[in-house]
Design a protein around this motif. Structure first.
Motif, PDB file in Angstrom:
ATOM      1  N   ALA A 228       4.103  14.265 -11.517  1.00  0.00           N
ATOM      2  CA  ALA A 228       4.812  13.125 -10.925  1.00  0.00           C
ATOM      3  C   ALA A 228       5.485  12.273 -12.006  1.00  0.00           C
ATOM      4  N   SER A 229       4.885  12.223 -13.201  1.00  0.00           N
ATOM      5  CA  SER A 229       5.505  11.494 -14.309  1.00  0.00           C
ATOM      6  C   SER A 229       6.342  12.416 -15.196  1.00  0.00           C
ATOM      7  N   ALA A 230       5.759  13.579 -15.551  1.00  0.00           N
ATOM      8  CA  ALA A 230       6.427  14.471 -16.503  1.00  0.00           C
ATOM      9  C   ALA A 230       7.810  14.890 -15.993  1.00  0.00           C
TER      10      ALA A 230
ATOM     11  N   SER B 291      -7.408  -1.010 -15.201  1.00  0.00           N
ATOM     12  CA  SER B 291      -7.192  -1.356 -13.806  1.00  0.00           C
ATOM     13  C   SER B 291      -5.675  -1.438 -13.624  1.00  0.00           C
ATOM     14  N   GLN B 292      -5.144  -0.861 -12.538  1.00  0.00           N
ATOM     15  CA  GLN B 292      -3.693  -0.844 -12.395  1.00  0.00           C
ATOM     16  C   GLN B 292      -3.247  -1.545 -11.132  1.00  0.00           C
ATOM     17  N   LEU B 293      -2.063  -2.155 -11.194  1.00  0.00           N
ATOM     18  CA  LEU B 293      -1.450  -2.685  -9.976  1.00  0.00           C
ATOM     19  C   LEU B 293      -0.010  -2.192  -9.964  1.00  0.00           C
TER      20      LEU B 293
ATOM     21  N   LEU C 269       1.752  15.855  -5.349  1.00  0.00           N
ATOM     22  CA  LEU C 269       1.950  15.399  -6.729  1.00  0.00           C
ATOM     23  C   LEU C 269       1.245  14.063  -6.966  1.00  0.00           C
ATOM     24  N   MET C 270       1.287  13.191  -5.979  1.00  0.00           N
ATOM     25  CA  MET C 270       0.620  11.898  -6.129  1.00  0.00           C
ATOM     26  C   MET C 270      -0.900  12.051  -6.094  1.00  0.00           C
ATOM     27  N   ALA C 271      -1.375  13.094  -5.401  1.00  0.00           N
ATOM     28  CA  ALA C 271      -2.824  13.344  -5.405  1.00  0.00           C
ATOM     29  C   ALA C 271      -3.261  13.778  -6.805  1.00  0.00           C
ATOM     30  N   GLU C 272      -2.447  14.625  -7.443  1.00  0.00           N
ATOM     31  CA  GLU C 272      -2.746  15.032  -8.822  1.00  0.00           C
ATOM     32  C   GLU C 272      -2.751  13.786  -9.730  1.00  0.00           C
ATOM     33  N   HIS C 273      -1.750  12.929  -9.529  1.00  0.00           N
ATOM     34  CA  HIS C 273      -1.616  11.688 -10.289  1.00  0.00           C
ATOM     35  C   HIS C 273      -2.873  10.809 -10.125  1.00  0.00           C
ATOM     36  N   ALA C 274      -3.327  10.672  -8.884  1.00  0.00           N
ATOM     37  CA  ALA C 274      -4.495   9.818  -8.629  1.00  0.00           C
ATOM     38  C   ALA C 274      -5.746  10.398  -9.282  1.00  0.00           C
TER      39      ALA C 274
ATOM     40  N   PHE D 257       2.736  -4.270 -19.188  1.00  0.00           N
ATOM     41  CA  PHE D 257       3.645  -4.194 -18.040  1.00  0.00           C
ATOM     42  C   PHE D 257       4.842  -3.320 -18.390  1.00  0.00           C
ATOM     43  N   TYR D 258       5.268  -2.478 -17.457  1.00  0.00           N
ATOM     44  CA  TYR D 258       6.552  -1.778 -17.605  1.00  0.00           C
ATOM     45  C   TYR D 258       7.089  -1.415 -16.235  1.00  0.00           C
ATOM     46  N   PRO D 259       8.411  -1.404 -16.117  1.00  0.00           N
ATOM     47  CA  PRO D 259       9.008  -0.978 -14.856  1.00  0.00           C
ATOM     48  C   PRO D 259       9.255   0.528 -14.864  1.00  0.00           C
TER      49      PRO D 259
ATOM     50  N   SER E  84      -5.899  12.157 -11.950  1.00  0.00           N
ATOM     51  CA  SER E  84      -5.895  11.940 -13.394  1.00  0.00           C
ATOM     52  C   SER E  84      -6.128  10.447 -13.710  1.00  0.00           C
ATOM     53  N   GLY E  85      -5.655   9.556 -12.826  1.00  0.00           N
ATOM     54  CA  GLY E  85      -5.835   8.118 -13.064  1.00  0.00           C
ATOM     55  C   GLY E  85      -7.268   7.646 -12.898  1.00  0.00           C
ATOM     56  N   ILE E  86      -7.963   8.275 -11.958  1.00  0.00           N
ATOM     57  CA  ILE E  86      -9.319   7.827 -11.617  1.00  0.00           C
ATOM     58  C   ILE E  86     -10.278   7.974 -12.797  1.00  0.00           C
TER      59      ILE E  86
ATOM     60  N   VAL F  36       0.889  -1.159   0.000  1.00  0.00           N
ATOM     61  CA  VAL F  36       0.000   0.000   0.000  1.00  0.00           C
ATOM     62  C   VAL F  36       0.922   1.203   0.000  1.00  0.00           C
ATOM     63  N   SER F  37       0.849   1.998  -1.039  1.00  0.00           N
ATOM     64  CA  SER F  37       1.752   3.142  -1.168  1.00  0.00           C
ATOM     65  C   SER F  37       1.594   4.103   0.008  1.00  0.00           C
ATOM     66  N   GLU F  38       2.695   4.728   0.363  1.00  0.00           N
ATOM     67  CA  GLU F  38       2.641   5.706   1.453  1.00  0.00           C
ATOM     68  C   GLU F  38       1.785   6.924   1.090  1.00  0.00           C
ATOM     69  N   TYR F  39       1.421   7.035  -0.200  1.00  0.00           N
ATOM     70  CA  TYR F  39       0.625   8.197  -0.621  1.00  0.00           C
ATOM     71  C   TYR F  39      -0.868   7.914  -0.694  1.00  0.00           C
ATOM     72  N   VAL F  40      -1.268   6.702  -0.333  1.00  0.00           N
ATOM     73  CA  VAL F  40      -2.713   6.442  -0.270  1.00  0.00           C
ATOM     74  C   VAL F  40      -3.243   7.227   0.927  1.00  0.00           C
TER      75      VAL F  40
ATOM     76  N   GLN G 273      -7.234  -5.077  -2.140  1.00  0.00           N
ATOM     77  CA  GLN G 273      -6.970  -5.294  -3.572  1.00  0.00           C
ATOM     78  C   GLN G 273      -5.517  -4.941  -3.929  1.00  0.00           C
ATOM     79  N   ARG G 274      -4.938  -3.984  -3.233  1.00  0.00           N
ATOM     80  CA  ARG G 274      -3.534  -3.641  -3.512  1.00  0.00           C
ATOM     81  C   ARG G 274      -2.596  -4.716  -2.983  1.00  0.00           C
ATOM     82  N   LEU G 275      -2.947  -5.299  -1.841  1.00  0.00           N
ATOM     83  CA  LEU G 275      -2.041  -6.273  -1.202  1.00  0.00           C
ATOM     84  C   LEU G 275      -2.258  -7.689  -1.706  1.00  0.00           C
TER      85      LEU G 275
ATOM     86  N   GLU H  13      12.297   0.700  -9.470  1.00  0.00           N
ATOM     87  CA  GLU H  13      11.641   0.908  -8.171  1.00  0.00           C
ATOM     88  C   GLU H  13      10.212   0.367  -8.100  1.00  0.00           C
ATOM     89  N   TRP H  14       9.521   0.378  -9.257  1.00  0.00           N
ATOM     90  CA  TRP H  14       8.151  -0.161  -9.290  1.00  0.00           C
ATOM     91  C   TRP H  14       7.916  -0.913 -10.583  1.00  0.00           C
ATOM     92  N   GLY H  15       6.973  -1.844 -10.510  1.00  0.00           N
ATOM     93  CA  GLY H  15       6.442  -2.465 -11.724  1.00  0.00           C
ATOM     94  C   GLY H  15       5.021  -1.960 -11.889  1.00  0.00           C
TER      95      GLY H  15
HETATM   96  O1  76R Z   1      -4.075   3.491  -5.269  1.00  0.00           O
HETATM   97  C1  76R Z   1      -4.832   4.484  -5.393  1.00  0.00           C
HETATM   98  O2  76R Z   1      -5.792   4.501  -6.176  1.00  0.00           O
HETATM   99  C2  76R Z   1      -4.506   5.697  -4.579  1.00  0.00           C
HETATM  100  C3  76R Z   1      -3.936   6.764  -5.386  1.00  0.00           C
HETATM  101  C4  76R Z   1      -2.685   6.301  -6.133  1.00  0.00           C
HETATM  102  C5  76R Z   1      -1.417   6.069  -5.615  1.00  0.00           C
HETATM  103  C6  76R Z   1      -0.940   6.215  -4.190  1.00  0.00           C
HETATM  104  C7  76R Z   1      -2.619   6.001  -7.551  1.00  0.00           C
HETATM  105  C8  76R Z   1      -3.704   6.080  -8.412  1.00  0.00           C
HETATM  106  N1  76R Z   1      -1.344   5.648  -7.872  1.00  0.00           N
HETATM  107  C9  76R Z   1      -0.578   5.651  -6.706  1.00  0.00           C
HETATM  108  C10 76R Z   1       0.758   5.328  -6.580  1.00  0.00           C
HETATM  109 MN1  76R Z   1      -0.634   5.237  -9.703  1.00  0.00          MN
HETATM  110  N2  76R Z   1       0.057   4.765 -11.552  1.00  0.00           N
HETATM  111  C11 76R Z   1       1.381   4.708 -11.924  1.00  0.00           C
HETATM  112  C12 76R Z   1       1.445   4.544 -13.333  1.00  0.00           C
HETATM  113  O3  76R Z   1       2.779   5.710 -16.604  1.00  0.00           O
HETATM  114  C13 76R Z   1       2.941   6.500 -15.640  1.00  0.00           C
HETATM  115  O4  76R Z   1       2.944   7.745 -15.804  1.00  0.00           O
HETATM  116  C14 76R Z   1       3.208   5.938 -14.289  1.00  0.00           C
HETATM  117  C15 76R Z   1       2.725   4.518 -14.132  1.00  0.00           C
HETATM  118  C16 76R Z   1       0.137   4.493 -13.817  1.00  0.00           C
HETATM  119  C17 76R Z   1      -0.306   4.349 -15.252  1.00  0.00           C
HETATM  120  C18 76R Z   1      -0.721   4.638 -12.678  1.00  0.00           C
HETATM  121  C19 76R Z   1      -2.094   4.625 -12.742  1.00  0.00           C
HETATM  122  N3  76R Z   1       1.268   5.083  -8.973  1.00  0.00           N
HETATM  123  C20 76R Z   1       1.595   5.068  -7.653  1.00  0.00           C
HETATM  124  C21 76R Z   1       2.997   4.782  -7.527  1.00  0.00           C
HETATM  125  C22 76R Z   1       3.753   4.556  -6.226  1.00  0.00           C
HETATM  126  C23 76R Z   1       4.396   5.796  -5.736  1.00  0.00           C
HETATM  127  C24 76R Z   1       5.012   5.573  -4.381  1.00  0.00           C
HETATM  128  O5  76R Z   1       4.478   4.820  -3.545  1.00  0.00           O
HETATM  129  O6  76R Z   1       6.057   6.205  -4.157  1.00  0.00           O
HETATM  130  C25 76R Z   1       3.501   4.663  -8.812  1.00  0.00           C
HETATM  131  C26 76R Z   1       4.923   4.338  -9.213  1.00  0.00           C
HETATM  132  C27 76R Z   1       2.402   4.851  -9.699  1.00  0.00           C
HETATM  133  C28 76R Z   1       2.481   4.786 -11.062  1.00  0.00           C
HETATM  134  N4  76R Z   1      -2.533   5.378 -10.430  1.00  0.00           N
HETATM  135  C29 76R Z   1      -3.674   5.698  -9.730  1.00  0.00           C
HETATM  136  C30 76R Z   1      -2.920   5.002 -11.712  1.00  0.00           C
HETATM  137  C31 76R Z   1      -4.363   5.090 -11.795  1.00  0.00           C
HETATM  138  C32 76R Z   1      -5.166   4.709 -13.034  1.00  0.00           C
HETATM  139  C33 76R Z   1      -4.816   5.526 -10.577  1.00  0.00           C
HETATM  140  C34 76R Z   1      -6.244   5.786 -10.155  1.00  0.00           C
HETATM  141  C35 76R Z   1      -6.793   4.450  -9.769  1.00  0.00           C
HETATM  142  C36 76R Z   1      -8.029   4.486  -8.958  1.00  0.00           C
HETATM  143  O7  76R Z   1      -7.934   4.934  -7.796  1.00  0.00           O
HETATM  144  O8  76R Z   1      -9.043   4.037  -9.499  1.00  0.00           O
END
Ligand code: 76R
Length: 283
Positions: free
Chosen positions: A252-254, A214-216, A198-203, A174-176, A205-207, A117-121, A160-162, A227-229
Motif C-alpha cells: 500500500a505504501s511501496a 500511536s498513529q492518527l 492491501l490495507m489489511a497487510e498494512h494494518a 507529522f507528514y501528509p 505490519s503496523g500493529i 473511520v477509514s473505509e478499510y477498518v 479513538q479515531r473520531l 489526501e491524508w495527514g
Molecule cells: O485503524 C486501524 O488500526 C485499522 C487498520 C488500519 C487502517 C484502516 C491501519 C492500521 N491504518 C489504516 C488506514 Mn494506517 N498508517 C498510515 C501510515 O508511512 C506510511 O507508509 C503511511 C503512513 C502509517 C505510518 C500508518 C500506521 N493508514 C490508513 C490510511 C487510510 C487509508 C484510507 O482510508 O483510504 C492511511 C493513509 C494510512 C497510513 N496504520 C495502522 C498504521 C499503524 C501503526 C497501524 C496499526 C495500528 C493498530 O491497529 O494498532
C-alpha cells in the motif's frame, strides 16, 4: 430549489461534522528581526498571552491542543488541535497572530484535516471472514474468542479515531500523504477488494508497533493539498524511523503512496516551550 414536500427534512446546515472532529496542525518560526524590534513591555505581554493561549486547559480552547518544539529549520514550534467547531480551532490561530508578539511568529506550514473511520477498518463480519481465510476454523474455540474480543474493541477503536485522546508519548511526527494516481499504479482504479487486502497487510505490519507508536490518520481530501495527514507519536525517537521505514515495504505504501514534508517534534508544556525558544522579555 425546495425539496418536494414528501421528502424527509434535511438536517440544519452546520460547520460541525455529523461524526468526528476538525483537526489542524500549525507550524511557526520565530522571526529574530521582528522579535529584536519589540520592546520589553510588548514581549512580556505577548509571552504571557501566548503561554495562556497554548495552555490546553484554558477555557475556550479546543477539546485537544498539544504544543511541541520542532527540529530543523522548517519551524521552531508547532501545535495540533482537534475540536467539533472549526472556528474554535481557527480562533487560536487568529489569537496567536493577535498577541503582542504575533508579528514575530511567522507561520511556516499548516495542515487542515478531519477525523474519520477509514473505509478499510474491518467490520466484525469482515474480521471473522479474515480469520477463516487465515486458516482459523469457525469451530476452533480461539475463533469465537478472537471475534468477541474484536467486537468489544471496535467501538473503542472507532471512538479513538473520531475523538482521539493524545497518547502520553514525547515524540510527535507529522507528514501528509497521497495514494498515487499513476497510470501504472492507480490506487483509485483498484477494486475495493484489492485495496482492502492491501490495507489489511498494512494494518498487520503496523500493529507490530503497538505500545511504541500511536498513529492518527486524518482525512484531508477537499480540505488540504494532500489526501491524508499522518500523525505519529512515539515512546522514543527511533521508533518513528523504524515504523516509517518498515511500512514503506507494505504494498500500500511501496507501490501507491507519495509523501509530503516530514515534521519531527518534541512535546512540551507551553511554559517549557517558551523557555526552550529563548524568548525572554528582557528589562
Ligand atoms: O485503524 C486501524 O488500526 C485499522 C487498520 C488500519 C487502517 C484502516 C491501519 C492500521 N491504518 C489504516 C488506514 Mn494506517 N498508517 C498510515 C501510515 O508511512 C506510511 O507508509 C503511511 C503512513 C502509517 C505510518 C500508518 C500506521 N493508514 C490508513 C490510511 C487510510 C487509508 C484510507 O482510508 O483510504 C492511511 C493513509 C494510512 C497510513 N496504520 C495502522 C498504521 C499503524 C501503526 C497501524 C496499526 C495500528 C493498530 O491497529 O494498532
Amino acid at each position: 430549489m425546495r425539496p418536494p414536500s414528501h421528502a424527509a427534512p434535511l438536517p440544519d446546515p452546520t460547520i460541525r461534522m455529523t461524526t468526528g472532529w476538525h483537526c489542524l496542525h500549525l507550524y511557526y518560526r520565530v522571526n529574530p528581526q521582528v522579535w529584536g524590534g519589540l520592546d520589553s513591555a510588548a514581549r512580556r505581554a505577548g509571552l504571557s498571552q501566548l503561554e495562556e493561549l497554548l495552555n490546553p486547559e484554558r477555557a475556550g480552547n479546543p477539546e485537544r491542543l498539544q504544543v511541541f518544539a520542532v527540529s530543523g529549520h522548517r519551524a521552531d514550534f508547532g501545535l495540533m488541535m482537534l475540536d467539533p467547531d472549526p472556528l474554535k480551532i481557527d480562533a487560536v490561530k487568529q489569537a496567536i497572530r493577535a498577541t503582542a508578539i504575533g508579528a514575530a511568529l511567522e507561520p511556516t506550514y499548516s495542515f487542515v484535516s478531519i477525523t474519520e473511520v477509514s473505509e478499510y477498518v474491518p467490520t466484525v463480519e469482515q474480521y471473522s471472514e479474515r480469520l477463516k481465510m487465515d486458516g482459523v476454523s469457525a469451530e476452533d474455540p480461539s475463533y469465537a474468542a478472537k471475534v468477541r474480543a474484536y467486537e468489544q474493541r471496535l467501538p473503542m477503536m472507532n471512538q479513538q479515531r473520531l475523538y482521539p485522546d493524545f497518547p502520553n508519548f514525547p515524540v510527535i511526527c507529522f507528514y501528509p500523504m497521497n495514494k498515487i494516481r499513476d497510470p501504472h499504479a492507480n490506487w483509485f482504479t483498484e477494486p475495493f477488494s484489492v485495496r482492502s487486502a492491501l490495507m489489511a497487510e498494512h494494518a498487520t505490519s503496523g500493529i507490530k508497533f503497538a505500545g511504541k507508536v500511536s498513529q492518527l490518520i486524518t482525512a484531508s481530501t477537499g480540505f488540504d493539498d494532500w489526501e491524508w495527514g499522518v500523525t505519529l507519536w512515539s515512546r522514543s525517537p527511533e521508533h518513528i524511523k523504524e515504523i516509517v521505514y518498515t511500512m514503506r515495504f507494505d504494498q500500500a505504501s511501496a507501490k501507491y503512496a507519495a509523501f509530503g514534508p516530514f515534521y519531527i517534534g518534541y512535546i512540551l508544556s507551553a511554559g517549557d516551550l517558551l523557555k526552550h525558544l529563548k524568548l525572554e522579555a528582557g528589562v
